[in-house]
Every structure is written in structure tokens, then in C-alpha cells.
Scaffold this motif. Structure first.
Motif, PDB file in Angstrom:
ATOM      1  N   ILE A   1       0.838  -1.211   0.000  1.00  0.00           N
ATOM      2  CA  ILE A   1       0.000   0.000   0.000  1.00  0.00           C
ATOM      3  C   ILE A   1       0.868   1.254   0.000  1.00  0.00           C
ATOM      4  O   ILE A   1       0.618   2.202  -0.751  1.00  0.00           O
ATOM      5  CB  ILE A   1      -0.938  -0.006   1.222  1.00  0.00           C
ATOM      6  N   GLN A   2       1.914   1.252   0.841  1.00  0.00           N
ATOM      7  CA  GLN A   2       2.770   2.426   0.978  1.00  0.00           C
ATOM      8  C   GLN A   2       3.528   2.737  -0.305  1.00  0.00           C
ATOM      9  O   GLN A   2       3.753   3.898  -0.649  1.00  0.00           O
ATOM     10  CB  GLN A   2       3.765   2.228   2.129  1.00  0.00           C
ATOM     11  N   PHE A   3       3.939   1.711  -1.041  1.00  0.00           N
ATOM     12  CA  PHE A   3       4.730   1.916  -2.259  1.00  0.00           C
ATOM     13  C   PHE A   3       3.890   1.806  -3.535  1.00  0.00           C
ATOM     14  O   PHE A   3       4.432   1.877  -4.639  1.00  0.00           O
ATOM     15  CB  PHE A   3       5.887   0.914  -2.306  1.00  0.00           C
ATOM     16  N   ASN A   4       2.596   1.591  -3.334  1.00  0.00           N
ATOM     17  CA  ASN A   4       1.675   1.517  -4.474  1.00  0.00           C
ATOM     18  C   ASN A   4       2.070   0.425  -5.470  1.00  0.00           C
ATOM     19  O   ASN A   4       2.067   0.614  -6.699  1.00  0.00           O
ATOM     20  CB  ASN A   4       1.598   2.877  -5.180  1.00  0.00           C
ATOM     21  N   VAL A   5       2.435  -0.723  -4.925  1.00  0.00           N
ATOM     22  CA  VAL A   5       2.693  -1.908  -5.752  1.00  0.00           C
ATOM     23  C   VAL A   5       1.830  -3.042  -5.190  1.00  0.00           C
ATOM     24  O   VAL A   5       1.478  -3.031  -4.015  1.00  0.00           O
ATOM     25  CB  VAL A   5       4.182  -2.315  -5.742  1.00  0.00           C
ATOM     26  N   SER A   6       1.512  -4.000  -6.011  1.00  0.00           N
ATOM     27  CA  SER A   6       0.652  -5.089  -5.541  1.00  0.00           C
ATOM     28  C   SER A   6       1.454  -6.133  -4.774  1.00  0.00           C
ATOM     29  O   SER A   6       2.676  -6.259  -4.952  1.00  0.00           O
ATOM     30  CB  SER A   6      -0.039  -5.751  -6.737  1.00  0.00           C
ATOM     31  N   VAL A   7       0.759  -6.876  -3.926  1.00  0.00           N
ATOM     32  CA  VAL A   7       1.398  -7.981  -3.210  1.00  0.00           C
ATOM     33  C   VAL A   7       1.926  -9.002  -4.212  1.00  0.00           C
ATOM     34  O   VAL A   7       2.999  -9.594  -4.020  1.00  0.00           O
ATOM     35  CB  VAL A   7       0.399  -8.634  -2.236  1.00  0.00           C
ATOM     36  N   LYS A   8       1.172  -9.181  -5.311  1.00  0.00           N
ATOM     37  CA  LYS A   8       1.587 -10.126  -6.355  1.00  0.00           C
ATOM     38  C   LYS A   8       2.937  -9.717  -6.951  1.00  0.00           C
ATOM     39  O   LYS A   8       3.800 -10.559  -7.226  1.00  0.00           O
ATOM     40  CB  LYS A   8       0.519 -10.182  -7.447  1.00  0.00           C
ATOM     41  N   ASP A   9       3.141  -8.379  -7.119  1.00  0.00           N
ATOM     42  CA  ASP A   9       4.430  -7.889  -7.628  1.00  0.00           C
ATOM     43  C   ASP A   9       5.553  -8.179  -6.631  1.00  0.00           C
ATOM     44  O   ASP A   9       6.661  -8.576  -7.028  1.00  0.00           O
ATOM     45  CB  ASP A   9       4.358  -6.384  -7.885  1.00  0.00           C
ATOM     46  N   LEU A  10       5.282  -7.961  -5.342  1.00  0.00           N
ATOM     47  CA  LEU A  10       6.306  -8.202  -4.321  1.00  0.00           C
ATOM     48  C   LEU A  10       6.691  -9.677  -4.258  1.00  0.00           C
ATOM     49  O   LEU A  10       7.820 -10.028  -3.897  1.00  0.00           O
ATOM     50  CB  LEU A  10       5.805  -7.738  -2.948  1.00  0.00           C
ATOM     51  N   GLN A  11       5.755 -10.537  -4.598  1.00  0.00           N
ATOM     52  CA  GLN A  11       6.017 -11.979  -4.560  1.00  0.00           C
ATOM     53  C   GLN A  11       6.503 -12.522  -5.911  1.00  0.00           C
ATOM     54  O   GLN A  11       6.831 -13.701  -6.020  1.00  0.00           O
ATOM     55  CB  GLN A  11       4.729 -12.712  -4.160  1.00  0.00           C
ATOM     56  N   SER A  12       6.560 -11.630  -6.911  1.00  0.00           N
ATOM     57  CA  SER A  12       6.974 -12.062  -8.247  1.00  0.00           C
ATOM     58  C   SER A  12       8.492 -12.163  -8.357  1.00  0.00           C
ATOM     59  O   SER A  12       9.224 -11.837  -7.416  1.00  0.00           O
ATOM     60  CB  SER A  12       6.464 -11.061  -9.288  1.00  0.00           C
ATOM     61  N   LYS A  13       8.985 -12.571  -9.524  1.00  0.00           N
ATOM     62  CA  LYS A  13      10.425 -12.671  -9.769  1.00  0.00           C
ATOM     63  C   LYS A  13      10.996 -11.399 -10.390  1.00  0.00           C
ATOM     64  O   LYS A  13      12.168 -11.362 -10.784  1.00  0.00           O
ATOM     65  CB  LYS A  13      10.710 -13.863 -10.682  1.00  0.00           C
ATOM     66  N   SER A  14      10.181 -10.346 -10.454  1.00  0.00           N
ATOM     67  CA  SER A  14      10.611  -9.090 -11.071  1.00  0.00           C
ATOM     68  C   SER A  14      11.818  -8.503 -10.346  1.00  0.00           C
ATOM     69  O   SER A  14      11.883  -8.495  -9.109  1.00  0.00           O
ATOM     70  CB  SER A  14       9.457  -8.079 -11.042  1.00  0.00           C
ATOM     71  N   ARG A  15      12.774  -7.988 -11.132  1.00  0.00           N
ATOM     72  CA  ARG A  15      13.959  -7.353 -10.569  1.00  0.00           C
ATOM     73  C   ARG A  15      13.982  -5.854 -10.857  1.00  0.00           C
ATOM     74  O   ARG A  15      15.028  -5.198 -10.735  1.00  0.00           O
ATOM     75  CB  ARG A  15      15.223  -8.004 -11.121  1.00  0.00           C
ATOM     76  N   LYS A  16      12.827  -5.300 -11.237  1.00  0.00           N
ATOM     77  CA  LYS A  16      12.736  -3.863 -11.447  1.00  0.00           C
ATOM     78  C   LYS A  16      12.916  -3.153 -10.106  1.00  0.00           C
ATOM     79  O   LYS A  16      12.426  -3.620  -9.075  1.00  0.00           O
ATOM     80  CB  LYS A  16      11.372  -3.505 -12.040  1.00  0.00           C
ATOM     81  N   LYS A  17      13.602  -2.017 -10.155  1.00  0.00           N
ATOM     82  CA  LYS A  17      13.916  -1.293  -8.919  1.00  0.00           C
ATOM     83  C   LYS A  17      12.664  -0.914  -8.145  1.00  0.00           C
ATOM     84  O   LYS A  17      12.648  -0.946  -6.904  1.00  0.00           O
ATOM     85  CB  LYS A  17      14.740  -0.044  -9.245  1.00  0.00           C
ATOM     86  N   ILE A  18      11.593  -0.532  -8.869  1.00  0.00           N
ATOM     87  CA  ILE A  18      10.367  -0.113  -8.186  1.00  0.00           C
ATOM     88  C   ILE A  18       9.704  -1.275  -7.447  1.00  0.00           C
ATOM     89  O   ILE A  18       8.820  -1.067  -6.609  1.00  0.00           O
ATOM     90  CB  ILE A  18       9.350   0.504  -9.186  1.00  0.00           C
ATOM     91  N   ILE A  19      10.151  -2.504  -7.739  1.00  0.00           N
ATOM     92  CA  ILE A  19       9.630  -3.692  -7.045  1.00  0.00           C
ATOM     93  C   ILE A  19      10.639  -4.204  -6.020  1.00  0.00           C
ATOM     94  O   ILE A  19      10.280  -4.537  -4.890  1.00  0.00           O
ATOM     95  CB  ILE A  19       9.307  -4.829  -8.050  1.00  0.00           C
ATOM     96  N   THR A  20      11.917  -4.261  -6.407  1.00  0.00           N
ATOM     97  CA  THR A  20      12.923  -4.854  -5.511  1.00  0.00           C
ATOM     98  C   THR A  20      13.125  -4.033  -4.242  1.00  0.00           C
ATOM     99  O   THR A  20      13.297  -4.598  -3.153  1.00  0.00           O
ATOM    100  CB  THR A  20      14.280  -5.008  -6.236  1.00  0.00           C
TER     101      THR A  20
END
Length: 447
Positions: free
Chosen positions: A365-384
Motif C-alpha cells: 500500500i505504501q509503495f503503491n505496488v501489488s502484493v503479487k508484484d512483491l512476490q513475483s520474480k521481477s527485478r525492477k527497482k520499483i519492485i525490488t
């Protein structure tokens, strides 16, 4: 020498009195790897400089060619000369002489809590600066400036520390003219002085016949302009006379509403420090100490459970232990995990413990990203970055293992460990990250 250049640059960026008080006493000790080691007078001094000036010093070091250097502040322990061992009588404790018939502890202060002493105060990262500053005021070594202001939420130790100062002063200097009261009591005395036309006596008491003034809960003076003016006059007189002042409130001076600017400035004329909620290690020590006072036998597992579930207000710990003792007496004196769980849930009002999944939801919620993104394999800075911060917070605020935290993010324990190291490094080097994590820490503590 680089340290001399750094000091010259710092001198141009801060007030002269601040530079002389906090930067000038620092001495260069050595450059060891990436550590730029400075020597300070004592641990209180080290804590304050690290908290307030380390980022500025590191910035100046980078501008002078030491981009990767990290400031480390230590205290120099003076080596003692070797002398022949001579058996002699232990010297008596140094105390102030007093006149006959003067009570040793100034017994008119019967409202001082007997256990609110420095020895009974549990020191941790959250309160070390406030505790050290109060010790400094108690012995009048002049390190904290003319006025010490402590702010914190309820039940975190403000009153304990002010009582501790009074106890120490009365024990070592019984002739000291110390006045300890709340802001409301000060206001009531002033009103009484106005009604009975004894304001001259009131002013004389606090402006002339006072060596140390301790005023609690200054925030209660919000909107009371006349009382603020009177207390401001008292502070002005005492500070100019070199007396000692400690004020406490639930917020820093800059955040107090309905306060006159001149009064606000006077309150901020010395050290302003805050007490945060204790971390889990400090809470464990508090529980062990208070359990001993309550004559409760708690094993490590029970202490750990209480420390991980009771957060914030220390009075919650006292409430839980009192309830635990009462329930144990009713059930034959045996304390097990079921009884502890019952007390935590019913008395303290805490049910399910904090989990990595709950922290993951908050960070998303604080970073405006989904829980699914946080649990994904994405290495984008806005996720990592949010993912690493969430793992760091989960390790700090829960009792979950590295493997359990990893499961919440579809990672293994080594990835969690790496994320914690990354965030810990950023905390030291980047003040913006530190400020951001302070905000998130407060939000996590409210879950």
C-alpha cells in the motif's frame, strides 16, 4: 589533513554554537578500511553526533575524496598508569554537606516513585540518548546545553527519567533547590498566586530560589498564553543564570500546537530528544526485570512470547505481568504458555501476532505496488526496493525465521538475508531511507 578540511566546511554550514558544542570536540583517530574513526568525549556525545551529524560529515568526506567512507564514533578510554597496590580504606561516596535538621532526601517530594531510578531504567537504542542526557543534567556537566527537552508517547519512560534525575540529585546534593511538577500544577500555582495576590512569591520561588526545574507534560499548556508567558520568563531567568531545566511533552517543540513562538524557541534552546518504543531486545529485558519484581518465574520462551506480542507502551507490560501473577495465584501458581496467551489476548488486547504477510500488505500500500508484484520474480527497482524493505521490516518486527519470511515473498532464506543487509547498509548511508523506515516502523507498530 582531511578532518581539518571537513571541519572548515562544516563550520560554514551550521551555527557557531552548534559547531563549537558538537563538532569541535571530535578528534580524528584513524582511517581503517572504509571506517573514518572519530573520538568523542563519551557515549552520550557519540550517540548524539551519530544521530544528527554523521550524514553531513560523510557528505564532506565524499567531497574530499573519501566517497565510500563511513563515520564511526567511539569514546577514548584513558589508560590508567600502573601503580603499586596499596590496601587502603574505600573512600566514602561523594555527597553534598547539609545543615542540621535538613532532610536528606527533601521529603516534600513524596510523589517521586521509589523505583524510578537510573538503575531501574532499561537502556536500549530507543532511549539511550535521553537517558544519557538526563544523567548529564543530574551531575551538571553542561553537555546538553541550557535546557533538555524530552518527547515521547505515553508510557515510554519520560516520567521515569525525570524522577531518576530528582532521586540522583537528592541523593548526592540534598541542598539543591529542585522543583518538580507538571505543567498543569505550574498553571494552578500561578492562578492561585494571581487570586491571592502573591505573584511576587510565586516568581521568587521559580526564578530565584531554584537550581533545577523539572516540568512534565508541557503540551497541556496548549492555548494557555498567560501560563506560557510566565513559564517562558522562568526559563529565561534560569537559563541565563546557568541553572538546569528539563521539560517533557508528547511531541517535539516544533510540533506542539497553540504554543507561542518565543516559548517554543526557549524550549528548543538546548538538546531536544525523543524516546521511541523499545525494540524487542529491550522489551525482553524489561519483562525479565519486572517479572523479577513481581516474583514471577518466566522461562525464555514465555519472555520471548510476551516481548514479541506486547509493543509500544511499557505500561502494557506491567499490566500483563500483574494480571499474570493474579491468574497464576488463582490456578496454583503454575505459569504455562496457555496462561500467557490468555493474558496477552484478554488483558493487553493483542490477538494474532504480527506476520510477514501483514507487513507485505502494508508495504504494498505504501509503495503503491501489488502484493503479487512483491512476490513475483521481477527485478525492477520499483519492485525490488519495496520487497527488500518489507523483508527487513518482517525480520525486525516478527519472530518469523528467515525461511518463513522467504515463503511470504516466494524466496529462499539467503535472499531474505541479502535484502536485510542491503537495507541495513542504506540505513547507515542514506538519511532519506532512514526517515522513510522510521515512518514505516511506526505504521507497523500500529498493526
Amino acid at each position: 589533513m582531511i578532518w581539518d578540511k571537513v571541519k572548515e566546511n562544516l563550520k560554514t554550514t551550521m551555527a557557531e554554537n552548534i559547531f563549537q558544542l558538537w563538532i569541535e570536540p571530535l578528534q580524528f583517530k584513524q582511517l581503517k578500511g572504509d571506517q573514518f574513526i572519530l573520538k568523542s568525549p563519551d557515549r552520550y556525545f557519540s550517540a548524539y553526533v551519530k544521530q544528527n551529524f554523521a550524514p553531513s560529515i560523510e557528505k564532506q568526506l565524499a567531497e574530499n575524496g573519501l566517497e565510500q567512507s563511513r563515520v564511526v564514533i567511539c569514546e577514548e578510554v584513558a589508560s590508567k598508569p600502573v601503580v603499586p597496590v596499596v590496601r587502603k580504606q574505600k573512600p566514602a561516596a561523594r555527597v553534598q554537606m547539609r545543615l542540621p535538621n535538613v532532610p536528606a532526601n527533601n521529603s516534600k517530594y513524596r510523589n517521586l516513585h521509589p523505583r524510578y531510578t537510573f538503575d531501574q531504567f532499561m537502556v536500549g537504542e530507543s532511549n539511550i540518548l535521553a537517558e544519557s542526557a538526563c544523567r548529564s543534567v543530574a551531575v551538571s556537566d553542561g553537555l546538553v546545553g541550557p535546557c533538555l527537552f524530552i518527547n515521547s508517547g505515553t508510557g515510554l519512560g519520560k516520567s521515569h527519567l525525570t524522577h531518576a534525575v530528582a532521586h540522583k540529585v537528592f541523593a548526592e546534593s540534598p541542598m539543591t533547590r529542585l522543583h518538580y511538577l507538571t505543567a498543569k500544577q505550574f498553571a494552578a500555582e500561578m492562578i492561585h498566586g494571581i487570586q491571592t495576590k502573591t505573584m511576587d512569591d510565586f516568581k521568587r520561588k521559580y526564578q530565584e530560589n531554584c537550581d533545577i526545574l523539572l516540568v512534565e507534560d508541557v503540551h497541556s499548556l496548549t492555548g494557555k498564553k498567560k501560563t506560557q508567558e510566565e513559564l517562558n520568563d522562568v526559563l529565561d531567568m534560569l537559563i541565563k543564570s546557568g541553572k538546569r531545566v528539563i521539560l517533557t511533552a508528547n511531541s517535539a517543540p516544533r510540533d506542539l500546537l497553540g504554543i507561542d513562538n518565543e516559548f517554543r524557541s526557549r524550549m528548543s534552546s538546548g538538546l531536544v530528544t525523543s524516546i521511541k518504543a523499545p525494540d524487542i531486545k529491550t522489551r525482553s529485558r524489561i519483562i525479565e526485570q519486572k517479572a523479577m519484581q513481581q516474583q514471577l518465574g518466566l522461562n525464555e520462551e514465555l519472555v520471548a512470547f510476551l516481548a514479541s506480542h506486547i509493543k509500544g507502551d511499557v505500561r502494557k507490560i506491567e499490566s500483563a505481568l500483574i494480571a499474570l501473577r493474579s491468574k497464576a495465584q488463582l490456578t496454583g501458581g503454575y505459569i504455562d504458555m496457555d496462561l500467557v496467551r490468555e493474558v496477552v489476548e484478554n488483558v493487553v488486547g493483542v490477538g494474532q501476532g504480527l506476520t510477514a504477510a501483514m507487513i507485505c500488505d502494508l508495504v504494498s500500500i505504501q509503495f503503491n505496488v501489488s502484493v503479487k508484484d512483491l512476490q513475483s520474480k521481477s527485478r525492477k527497482k520499483i519492485i525490488t526496493v519495496p520487497r527488500q524493505i518489507a523483508m527487513y521490516l518482517a525480520r525486525k518486527h516478527t519472530e518469523d525465521s528467515l525461511a518463513d519470511i522467504g515463503k511470504a515473498f516466494n524466496r529462499d532464506h539467503s535472499t531474505v538475508l541479502h535484502s536485510i543487509k542491503v537495507v541495513s547498509t542504506k540505513l547507515v548511508r542514506d538519511t532519506s531511507v532512514s526517515a522513510q523506515l522510521d515512518i514505516l516502523d511506526d505504521k507497523v507498530s500500529q498493526l
